[in-house]
Design an enzyme around this catalytic site. Structure first.
Site, PDB file in Angstrom:
ATOM      1  N   SER A 183     -22.117   5.785   8.485  1.00 46.55           N
ATOM      2  CA  SER A 183     -20.634   5.459   8.940  1.00 46.55           C
ATOM      3  C   SER A 183     -20.239   6.262  10.023  1.00 46.55           C
ATOM      4  O   SER A 183     -20.940   6.119  11.206  1.00 46.55           O
ATOM      5  CB  SER A 183     -19.955   5.671   7.656  1.00 46.55           C
ATOM      6  OG  SER A 183     -18.557   5.203   7.937  1.00 46.55           O
ATOM      7  N   ASP A 209     -21.275  -6.091   6.838  1.00 49.58           N
ATOM      8  CA  ASP A 209     -20.296  -5.024   7.166  1.00 49.58           C
ATOM      9  C   ASP A 209     -19.241  -5.251   8.004  1.00 49.58           C
ATOM     10  O   ASP A 209     -19.596  -5.329   9.328  1.00 49.58           O
ATOM     11  CB  ASP A 209     -21.268  -3.722   7.343  1.00 49.58           C
ATOM     12  CG  ASP A 209     -20.469  -2.430   7.691  1.00 49.58           C
ATOM     13  OD1 ASP A 209     -19.238  -2.662   7.501  1.00 49.58           O
ATOM     14  OD2 ASP A 209     -20.955  -1.507   8.104  1.00 49.58           O
ATOM     15  N   HIS A 238     -20.877  -1.964   3.581  1.00 46.08           N
ATOM     16  CA  HIS A 238     -20.660  -0.680   4.184  1.00 46.08           C
ATOM     17  C   HIS A 238     -20.482   0.490   3.377  1.00 46.08           C
ATOM     18  O   HIS A 238     -19.716   0.681   2.452  1.00 46.08           O
ATOM     19  CB  HIS A 238     -19.498  -0.589   5.064  1.00 46.08           C
ATOM     20  CG  HIS A 238     -19.289   0.625   6.017  1.00 46.08           C
ATOM     21  ND1 HIS A 238     -19.841   0.696   7.191  1.00 46.08           N
ATOM     22  CD2 HIS A 238     -18.580   1.769   5.716  1.00 46.08           C
ATOM     23  CE1 HIS A 238     -19.522   1.904   7.873  1.00 46.08           C
ATOM     24  NE2 HIS A 238     -18.762   2.604   6.908  1.00 46.08           N
TER      25      HIS A 238
END
Length: 379
Positions: free
Chosen positions: A83, A298, A356
């Site tokens: 991330s 995502d 995600h």
């Protein structure tokens, strides 16, 4: 480990053994970074930090930890994160390699790095969300064309006088406001009611809007009765991590962290790095093994963003696009790049239906991906 949600009836959640944990394949040192996150703390009254400062602190930590535990110095060292850490991990890797080049002792055996659903370039990242939303049929063809034309395919820092673009962005946000952007395939249990409508005048760009991922973690989620909701797992994490017995078992120093939270939003943090594409370019001229994995569903860090900055690196394709399998089923798709002159190899892995970040949604598949990559096996 995983939480036993079926037997949970309040109190401390029970943990179950999970057979496909990444620690079966490699030794891990997990770092709460920057200072103030997780169980980390500082005796200083000034906890203000930034991307640049956290990179420096993490780089120093790696070196000091290995000096203290010198028996691990000869092992292969990989730096990893996912991330937002996509902006941090390449910089740490570069810093450690530069120290080796400068003959800083001890020499660290930096072998590679891995980044999952990584934020790599903020501008590319934001622009890619609109593209993926259209690919996932969350945005109509008509609205997509309207966005491309009126915004000139630039959805970041939109000119306030560009009313046509702002109007199109308003329609776009309305289309996806009920979608869980960390994974559009899952129910959105993050909000009790839709987000309030924002005036057109404040909608300068998509980057101004907090992602669902961030809002999802702003405060401890209440335990929902519906076990479909991913929020249930987050709620159990709060109960577990704040239990005195758990903190004692983890050797958390008493009085340092009064309350553990998934995301500490009280930290004074300056985001002073917008892109690390140039860092990836620098690293591509080093003998490194790199793993880049992304989930194809995502919307926080879209697959489109990874494909865009990979093209900028202009690497040589060593293995063309193909599916990869787990237990005879397609787990995703992969492609391999290299810079043969430097001994650099990058494995690009897409996790089918992954959100995600992908390992949270498809743990078995991502374990197989990791352990094959680590042992130089093709996915």
């Amino acid at each position: 480990m995983e939480f036993d949600i079926h037997s949970y009836n309040g109190g401390l959640p029970r943990l179950l053994y999970y057979p496909y944990t990444w620690t079966k394949t490699a030794s891990f040192v997990y770092v709460d970074s920057p200072v103030g996150t997780g169980f980390s703390y500082s005796i200083s009254l000034d906890w203000s930090t930034s991307d640049t400062k956290s990179i420096e602190e993490a780089s120093q930590f790696v070196r000091k930890w290995l000096i203290k535990h010198s028996q691990y110095l000869n092992l292969r060292l990989f730096i990893g994160g996912d991330s937002y850490s996509g902006l941090i991990v390449p910089k740490i890797t570069k810093r450690l390699i530069e120290d080796n080049d400068a003959h800083v002792e001890p020499h660290l055996n930096v072998t590679g790095y891995l980044v999952g659903s990584p934020t790599t370039d903020q501008h590319i990242n934001v622009n890619s969300r609109v593209i993926l939303a259209h690919r996932l049929a969350l945005v109509s063809d008509q609205l997509y064309e309207e966005l491309k034309i009126s915004c000139k395919q630039n959805f970041v820092d939109v000119d306030p006088s560009n009313t046509a673009c702002l109007t199109a962005l308003s329609k776009y946000e309305k289309n996806i406001e009920g979608i869980l952007t960390i994974d559009p395939l899952e129910p959105n249990c993050a909000f009790a009611s839709p987000r309030p409508e924002l005036p057109l005048s404040v909608r300068k760009s998509l980057v101004d809007q907090s992602s669902d991922e961030q809002q999802f973690l702003l405060s401890p989620p209440k335990v929902p009765s519906d076990l479909r909701c991913r929020a249930f797992n987050y709620a159990l994490a709060y109960n577990w991590a704040n239990d005195p017995g758990v903190q004692e078992a983890l050797h958390v120093r008493k009085g340092t962290v009064k309350y553990w939270s998934h995301c500490n939003q009280t930290i004074s943090y300056t985001k002073d790095i917008q892109s690390v594409i140039d860092v990836h370019m620098w690293l591509s001229q080093r003998p490194l093994e790199v793993l880049l994995d992304v989930g194809d569903h995502d919307l926080v860090v879209p697959i489109v963003a990874a494909q865009t900055w990979l093209k900028i690196l202009n690497l040589t394709v060593s293995y063309k696009w193909r599916p990869w399998y787990v237990d005879g089923q397609v787990a995703g798709y992969t492609k391999k790049f290299d810079q043969e002159a430097y001994g650099y190899r990058l494995t690009y892995a897409i996790v089918k239906r992954g959100g995600h970040t992908a390992p949270e949604f498809y743990r078995r598949e991502c374990y197989e991906m990791f352990q094959r990559w680590l042992h130089f096996y093709p996915l």
